[in-house]
Enzyme design. Structure first.
Site, PDB file in Angstrom:
ATOM      1  NE  ARG A 253     -47.609  56.151 110.644  1.00  0.00           N
ATOM      2  CZ  ARG A 253     -48.447  55.436 111.448  1.00  0.00           C
ATOM      3  NH1 ARG A 253     -49.892  55.802 111.366  1.00  0.00           N
ATOM      4  NH2 ARG A 253     -48.276  54.855 112.601  1.00  0.00           N
TER       5      ARG A 253
ATOM      6  CE1 TYR B 194     -41.071  60.756  85.975  1.00  0.00           C
ATOM      7  CE2 TYR B 194     -42.406  59.679  87.603  1.00  0.00           C
ATOM      8  CZ  TYR B 194     -41.338  60.043  87.330  1.00  0.00           C
ATOM      9  OH  TYR B 194     -40.102  60.003  87.988  1.00  0.00           O
TER      10      TYR B 194
ATOM     11  CG  ASP C 145     -48.593  63.815  87.179  1.00  0.00           C
ATOM     12  OD1 ASP C 145     -48.131  65.020  87.386  1.00  0.00           O
ATOM     13  OD2 ASP C 145     -48.165  62.802  87.298  1.00  0.00           O
TER      14      ASP C 145
ATOM     15  CE  LYS D 107     -39.657  65.140  89.102  1.00  0.00           C
ATOM     16  NZ  LYS D 107     -40.833  64.225  88.505  1.00  0.00           N
TER      17      LYS D 107
HETATM   18  C1  LIG Z   1     -41.328  63.166  88.858  1.00  0.00           C
HETATM   19  C2  LIG Z   1     -42.732  62.988  88.509  1.00  0.00           C
HETATM   20  C3  LIG Z   1     -43.447  62.138  89.076  1.00  0.00           C
HETATM   21  C4  LIG Z   1     -43.039  61.129  90.277  1.00  0.00           C
HETATM   22  O1  LIG Z   1     -42.697  62.032  91.333  1.00  0.00           O
HETATM   23  P1  LIG Z   1     -41.407  61.780  92.376  1.00  0.00           P
HETATM   24  O2  LIG Z   1     -41.416  62.936  93.258  1.00  0.00           O
HETATM   25  O3  LIG Z   1     -40.132  61.589  91.665  1.00  0.00           O
HETATM   26  O4  LIG Z   1     -41.843  60.524  93.150  1.00  0.00           O
HETATM   27  C5  LIG Z   1     -44.898  61.843  88.575  1.00  0.00           C
HETATM   28  N1  LIG Z   1     -45.548  62.396  87.678  1.00  0.00           N
HETATM   29  C6  LIG Z   1     -44.616  63.378  86.846  1.00  0.00           C
HETATM   30  C7  LIG Z   1     -45.416  63.903  85.653  1.00  0.00           C
HETATM   31  C8  LIG Z   1     -43.283  63.543  87.107  1.00  0.00           C
HETATM   32  O5  LIG Z   1     -42.545  64.398  86.553  1.00  0.00           O
END
Ligand SMILES: *Cc1c(COP(=O)(O)O)cnc(C)c1O
Length: 385
Positions: free
Chosen positions: A48, A100, A174, A199
């Site tokens: 961890r 998001y 982000d 993504k």
């Molecule tokens: C998908 C997404 C998240 C969250 O990520 P996960 O891997 O699904 O937990 C956060 N911010 C943006 C802009 C996203 O597209």
């Protein structure tokens, strides 16, 4: 190293693998590590806390964002969660209002309970934050391009206003939609960058993963403390998948951008389409900012149709073949989605309609397939509306 070299080499040197010289970093699928005597070990005690595969990815991601530290998590939301846990009750956060849906949900439904105060505002004009800055402001949360309206926030302007007001305010970006290939927030004044590596970074729709990146040693130490303390760590196999995905990030992004542009222009000229949202259009209200802070405009496009009904949306969504109706984005395959009922379902209707997420809005994650097939697919589905 330039970007296209970093994606392949940063964070790992095969010469360091003394046993075999493995060109790819080994997947250290272990929960623990042997000690010769108590405290006498190679720097690894429990998985961890430390894992060599994860360390390779963390170093790679930090390098891609031009930063010192990367801290990886089991999902993008776990990375968001860790960053917000840097704050204390009473602290205030100014955030983009069209962010998001999952981040909005965790801010409102989880962190407000612990005494944090969020202001969701329109950041199309950076100076809008002035009205909300006060002695309790500890963080500004920026998403750009935004989801799903593809608004652009001027990162440099936001960071300057926030830091001039109080240099301790953390500006968080982000960067999931842009990726470090198209946009590097640290170089524009951000303190922390977060990613859903699920993504574009992973890029193949086969892993859930997240990361937080920073330069400051104290922030990194605090994030690592949270990573270990709350334990939302990614498994080594998942880290490996992201490492592998990132190797082709540059060439994938180039193709996503090319296809994204072609689709945006095709939709703009289509008789059944009303508005097309894509920051590459000169008519986009922050096109100049996008040009300044991004290398290109990305593979995300959203649009509404002249027939602005839920039925029209459903008809289109049910009739594409290559554009797969699914949540998520950023994979090699094209996806089509309906923010109002999918990604943004957790945002109240009035709230989301204020930002343009109407019932008929369609979001596309344009993949890297042959563009002729993608256009023919959309054209056919549109003809059925
Ligand atoms: C998908 C997404 C998240 C969250 O990520 P996960 O891997 O699904 O937990 C956060 N911010 C943006 C802009 C996203 O597209």
């Amino acid at each position: 190293m330039k970007f296209g070299t970093k994606v392949i080499h940063a964070g790992y040197n095969p010469h360091d693998d003394k046993k075999s010289g493995s060109v790819m970093p080994p997947i250290y699928q272990t929960s623990t590590y042997i000690q010769k005597a108590p405290g006498d070990h190679l720097g690894y005690e429990y998985a961890r806390t430390q894992n060599p595969t994860r360390h390779v990815l963390q170093a790679n991601l930090a390098a891609l964002e031009g930063a010192k530290h990367g801290v990886c998590f089991g999902s993008g939301m776990a990375a968001v969660d860790a960053v917000i846990k840097l704050l204390n009750p009473g602290d205030e956060i100014i955030s983009t209002n069209d962010l998001y849906g999952g981040s909005y949900r965790t801010f409102r439904r989880i962190f407000e309970k612990y005494g944090l105060k969020f202001h969701f505002i329109d950041l199309n004009d950076a100076s809008n934050i002035n009205e909300y800055l006060n002695a309790n402001t500890k963080m500004v949360w920026v998403e750009t391009p935004t989801n799903p309206m593809l608004n652009i926030v001027d990162i440099e302007a936001i960071a300057k206003i926030a830091h001039d007001y109080n240099s301790d305010i953390k500006v968080v970006v982000d960067n999931t939609f842009a990726t470090p290939y198209l946009q590097q927030p640290m170089s524009l004044g951000a303190d922390i960058v977060v990613h859903s590596a699920t993504k574009y970074l992973g890029g193949h729709s086969d892993v859930i993963h997240g990361t937080a990146i920073c330069n400051d040693d104290a922030i990194a130490e605090a994030l690592e403390f949270i990573q270990n303390g709350t334990g939302a760590v990614p498994g080594p196999q998942d880290c490996f998948l992201v490492i592998r995905g990132i190797k082709t990030l540059k060439i994938r992004m180039e193709q996503h951008c090319k296809n994204g542009e072609a689709i945006a222009r095709f939709l703009k000229d289509h008789s059944k389409v009303d508005k097309v949202h894509w920051p590459g259009f000169e008519s986009h209200k922050n096109h100049e900012v996008a040009k300044k802070q991004m290398r290109h405009f990305g593979g995300m496009v959203s649009f509404s149709m002249k027939n602005d009904s839920l039925e029209a949306g459903v008809k289109l969504l049910s009739n594409t073949h290559y554009f797969l109706l699914a949540e998520s984005l950023g994979g090699v395959e094209s996806l089509i989605g309906h923010p109002a009922t999918m990604t943004h379902a957790s945002i109240p209707k009035e709230e989301r309609e204020k930002t343009g997420v109407t019932d008929s809005l369609i979001r596309l994650s344009v993949g890297i397939e042959d563009i002729d097939d993608l256009i023919a697919d959309l054209d056919k589905a549109l003809s059925m509306v």
